[in-house]
Design a protein around this motif. Structure first.
Motif, PDB file in Angstrom:
ATOM      1  N   ARG A 122      12.214 -12.829  -2.701  1.00 36.64           N
ATOM      2  CA  ARG A 122      11.959 -12.633  -1.269  1.00 36.64           C
ATOM      3  C   ARG A 122      12.441 -11.262  -0.787  1.00 36.64           C
ATOM      4  O   ARG A 122      11.707 -10.561  -0.101  1.00 36.64           O
ATOM      5  N   PRO A 304       7.090   1.855  10.571  1.00 37.98           N
ATOM      6  CA  PRO A 304       7.939   2.205  11.716  1.00 37.98           C
ATOM      7  C   PRO A 304       9.427   2.053  11.393  1.00 37.98           C
ATOM      8  O   PRO A 304      10.267   2.776  11.942  1.00 37.98           O
ATOM      9  N   ALA A 305       9.755   1.124  10.497  1.00 41.94           N
ATOM     10  CA  ALA A 305      11.171   0.878  10.183  1.00 41.94           C
ATOM     11  C   ALA A 305      11.796   2.044   9.423  1.00 41.94           C
ATOM     12  O   ALA A 305      13.014   2.164   9.349  1.00 41.94           O
ATOM     13  N   SER A 308      13.719   6.997  12.029  1.00 42.39           N
ATOM     14  CA  SER A 308      15.039   6.923  12.668  1.00 42.39           C
ATOM     15  C   SER A 308      15.936   5.859  12.028  1.00 42.39           C
ATOM     16  O   SER A 308      16.817   5.322  12.671  1.00 42.39           O
ATOM     17  N   LYS A 309      15.699   5.560  10.749  1.00 41.87           N
ATOM     18  CA  LYS A 309      16.583   4.615  10.051  1.00 41.87           C
ATOM     19  C   LYS A 309      17.878   5.313   9.642  1.00 41.87           C
ATOM     20  O   LYS A 309      18.965   4.815   9.914  1.00 41.87           O
TER      21      LYS A 309
ATOM     22  N   ARG B  18      13.384 -16.047   5.200  1.00 42.29           N
ATOM     23  CA  ARG B  18      13.019 -14.622   5.236  1.00 42.29           C
ATOM     24  C   ARG B  18      13.820 -13.908   6.323  1.00 42.29           C
ATOM     25  O   ARG B  18      14.271 -12.778   6.135  1.00 42.29           O
ATOM     26  N   ARG B  26      20.654  -6.871   4.726  1.00 42.69           N
ATOM     27  CA  ARG B  26      20.825  -5.558   5.326  1.00 42.69           C
ATOM     28  C   ARG B  26      22.135  -5.441   6.092  1.00 42.69           C
ATOM     29  O   ARG B  26      22.374  -4.453   6.788  1.00 42.69           O
ATOM     30  N   GLN B  59      16.770  -1.081  14.346  1.00 44.26           N
ATOM     31  CA  GLN B  59      16.432  -1.418  12.957  1.00 44.26           C
ATOM     32  C   GLN B  59      16.148  -2.912  12.825  1.00 44.26           C
ATOM     33  O   GLN B  59      15.208  -3.308  12.137  1.00 44.26           O
ATOM     34  N   LYS B  62      12.734  -3.649  14.199  1.00 44.76           N
ATOM     35  CA  LYS B  62      11.688  -3.082  13.336  1.00 44.76           C
ATOM     36  C   LYS B  62      11.565  -3.867  12.033  1.00 44.76           C
ATOM     37  O   LYS B  62      10.466  -4.131  11.547  1.00 44.76           O
ATOM     38  N   GLN B  63      12.714  -4.193  11.448  1.00 45.17           N
ATOM     39  CA  GLN B  63      12.676  -4.914  10.170  1.00 45.17           C
ATOM     40  C   GLN B  63      12.106  -6.319  10.371  1.00 45.17           C
ATOM     41  O   GLN B  63      11.402  -6.832   9.500  1.00 45.17           O
TER      42      GLN B  63
END
Lengths: 566, 161
Positions: A122, A304-305, A308-309, B18, B26, B59, B62-63
């Protein structure tokens, strides 16, 4: 008319224009393998370890720009693919991996060769599926290919229980895929393009910083046009090599930890950084606050992620790299106040400064007459293949020397495990690349350590007549870790000396391949020439200067301007 | 800074993992989590509360968006919304304190949902501050057990027609 699940899978592959897959059979997929035997248009490459199937599919995808496919059985077959999948995920490589699974009735029972591969993968797949209902089989496969190849590409895994593949189903008609939840943005926002172009128009010290996204979106021509049109120097990440011609005077080569002196200096002093399909990886940025500190940053990325990460971006553009850069090119073609020569003139002091850095610290090494320098081998490989070979690498010093000294002029000619850094990637990748491009010269630049991580694929290469050339830069060390130990651990070489090593020439012969060895610089060229003239798998064993290091080098956690030089 | 994030996702097996896997993988934190079906049985609504600087929240959203099964992500901080959670609190209620506990529950508009000779179980809904306030008041009397749900949130409707 009803057909079996396995027949449906074959029809799906046909529909997706897949004609080469890499795999290894087992109990859970035995029905599918039976079907494969009846499917004449499909070439199945039988690897000797499932990890290799995934790396081969990865390189196949990179060379062709298509979705790579691997097929393995349940349990250990599935777990053996994890490294390959994680590598493809970090490098954004489009791929579909089919894994067999125990029959649905047994799932969750700790059955023989059962593993929750959907759970395991996953975090390292773009998406994954367990197909429990036979009627979902075909739509799932279609959706998986769609997800793998669109947006930011990536690996998708489909877990196939044995009974689902054996079931009788009606093959549904193909319809355009429309997903409620997944619609990547391809077209750039015109306002953002305008802003970015204005910034480029006024920059005095711009740098283009391009990554794997340029390769993935086939944007090399557009990026090359942009760079030349505006006289902007271009630096590439490891994944971006070949995205801009490496021999072009505007090329700065690779940046980052083992990047060129001039690329790192240019980025440190630029006033505008145009990042295209790159993700500001720690190996590129070094100490993050010292990375392009004076620059306004434009970042084009389809994900997009990614924007600016790690580094705050001034002008984000979420789009397909090719479309975005093409839009920029046409903006400049239309712009009344854009004068190509004037811009070139204005950038001249900047380019002059960069030439100064290049003259001061060119990419180089100390030549010796009695021992073979690894960089010399890579240069010779470049010369004798006219820079036109497909190069794959393992991971470590071999990878960096290949990246630094084989000047890539074309995209899709360099395959390396960039993000995950998998030792053992290069050789199976070379097999995948050779299957994708049978007429190309394919060379795996390897180390004596990493080649042993998938050396069993010698048999695969032989079986499918892949005349891959393996160039082992043999220093009897795990060289990159040894280099760190030399520099930062007081030369305490803990477990990096490979005291027992195979005789690679004899090993090649054992597999029916050709083994050649060079121990002196004068032997390098004849060995390469002989290898290139041989229509068979060849191992070239180059005995190199043992403690050669990769330079420049930015120590971990330092600014990219704090380079250790040759 | 605390953020309540509302996520609409496909109601499929494994979707929750998920989301939670993304957070653990993260290094984002989850303070509370609530998930259930929406009016559309194929869609679930997941509400989670997390903390972090703006860059991390950006983040996170977005993620979350990047997950194939996610339909919509809303940071409720950016909209006017109503937030609620529920708590069940078992509090000691002996002769000397029984009446006082009831008075307090009444003030907070809570409900007694289980009674025993020595305790009351109280049901309370409200935002986390209100629930924390009741907990603080009841603590000296003697809380025996607390069960709390995650926060759920809904954007307020536009006030002008």
């Amino acid at each position: 008319m009803k057909i079996t699940g396995t027949q449906a899978i074959m029809k799906c592959l046909k529909e997706q224009n897949v004609n080469v897959i890499f795999g290894f059979p087992g109990g859970a997929v035995i029905d599918l393998y039976d079907e494969i035997m009846r499917t004449e248009w499909l070439t199945h490459v039988l690897v000797r370890h499932e990890q290799a199937a995934v790396h081969a599919a990865d390189a196949y995808a990179r060379v062709r720009g298509e979705v790579g496919v691997a097929l393995v059985t349940s349990g250990p077959g599935a777990t053996n693919t994890v490294t390959g999948i994680a590598s493809a995920y970090l490098d954004s490589i489009p791929m579909v991996v089919f894994t067999g699974q125990v029959p649905t009735a047994l799932i969750g029972n700790d059955a023989f060769q059962e593993v929750d591969i959907v759970g395991i993968t996953r975090p390292c797949t773009k998406h994954n599926y367990l197909v429990k209902d036979p009627k979902d089989l075909v739509p799932t496969i279609r959706e998986a290919f769609h997800i793998a190849r669109t947006g930011r590409p990536g690996p998708v895994l489909i877990d196939l229980p044995k009974d689902v593949m054996a079931a009788m189903i009606t093959f549904p008609e193909e319809k355009p895929i429309r997903m409620r939840t997944y619609r990547p943005t391809y077209e750039p926002h015109p306002g953002q393009i305008e802003k970015a172009c204005q910034a480029m128009l006024h920059a005095k010290r711009p740098v283009l910083y391009i990554g794997g996204g340029v390769i993935a979106s086939n944007a090399s021509d557009e990026v090359t046009e942009l760079g030349r049109k505006l006289s902007i120097p271009v630096t590439m990440t490891l994944m971006g090599l070949g995205g801009f011609p490496g021999t072009d005077p505007l090329s700065l080569g690779m940046l980052g930890m083992h990047g060129t002196y001039y690329a790192n200096m240019a980025v440190a002093e630029c006033d505008l950084l145009i990042a295209v399909g790159a993700r500001f990886d720690d190996r590129v940025t070094g100490r993050i606050d010292a990375f392009a500190p004076e620059a306004e940053i434009i970042h084009i990325d389809i994900d997009p992620a990614s924007i600016s990460k790690n580094v705050e971006v001034d002008i984000p553009i979420v789009a397909d790299c090719r479309q975005a850069v093409a839009a920029m090119n046409s903006w400049f073609n239309r712009a009344k106040d854009f004068d190509r020569d004037k811009v070139a003139q204005r950038h001249e002091p900047w380019l002059e400064k960069i030439r100064g850095w290049k003259d001061k610290h060119p990419l180089g090494y100390l030549e010796e007459t009695d021992v073979i320098k690894p960089q010399f081998v890579v240069e010779k490989l470049h010369e004798l293949t006219h820079g036109d070979a497909i190069i794959t690498t393992e991971v470590g010093q071999n990878q960096m020397w290949a990246a630094q000294f084989y000047q890539f002029n074309k995209p899709r000619h360099f395959m390396t495990s960039g993000g995950l850094g998998v030792m053992g990637y290069g050789f199976p990748a070379a097999i995948g690349a050779q299957m994708a491009a049978p007429d190309k010269v394919v060379i795996d630049i390897a180390g004596d350590g990493s080649i042993q991580m998938n050396i069993q694929e010698m048999a695969t290469a032989r079986q499918y007549h892949c005349p891959v050339k393996i160039a082992i830069l043999n220093n009897n060390y795990l060289g990159m870790v040894r280099q760190w130990q030399e520099l930062f651990y007081d030369k305490r070489y803990s477990n990096t000396t490979l005291d027992v090593a195979p005789d690679f020439v004899a090993l090649a012969r054992a597999y029916g391949a050709v083994g050649l060895r060079a121990t002196k610089p004068s032997e390098v060229e004849p060995v390469i020439k002989e290898a290139l003239a041989t229509d068979n798998l060849v191992i070239m064993d180059f005995v190199i200067s043992r403690e050669e290091g990769v330079y420049p080098m930015v120590p971990a956690g330092k600014a990219t301007t704090e380079m250790l030089l040759v | 800074m605390k953020h309540t994030i509302s996520v609409l996702l496909q109601n499929k097996p494994g979707v929750l993992s998920r989301v939670t896997g993304l957070f653990s993988g993260r290094g984002f934190n989850i303070e509370s989590l609530a998930v259930n079906q929406t009016l559309d049985p194929e869609v679930s609504c997941l509400t989670l509360v997390t903390t972090g600087p703006d860059s991390i929240i950006e983040q996170i959203t977005k993620q979350l968006h990047k997950l194939i099964d996610v339909i919509k992500v809303t940071d409720m901080r950016e909209v006017e919304c109503v937030e609620r959670e529920m708590a069940l609190i078992r509090v000691k209620a002996e002769a000397a304190t029984r009446a006082e506990v009831l008075r307090i529950v009444d003030i907070f508009r809570g409900k007694v949902v289980d009674v025993s000779p020595k305790s009351y179980a109280i049901e309370l809904t409200g935002d986390d501050k209100k629930i924390q306030a009741l907990i603080d008041i009841l603590k000296p009397i003697g809380i025996q057990e607390i069960v709390r749900t995650g926060t759920i949130a809904m954007a307020r409707a536009k006030k002008t027609p």
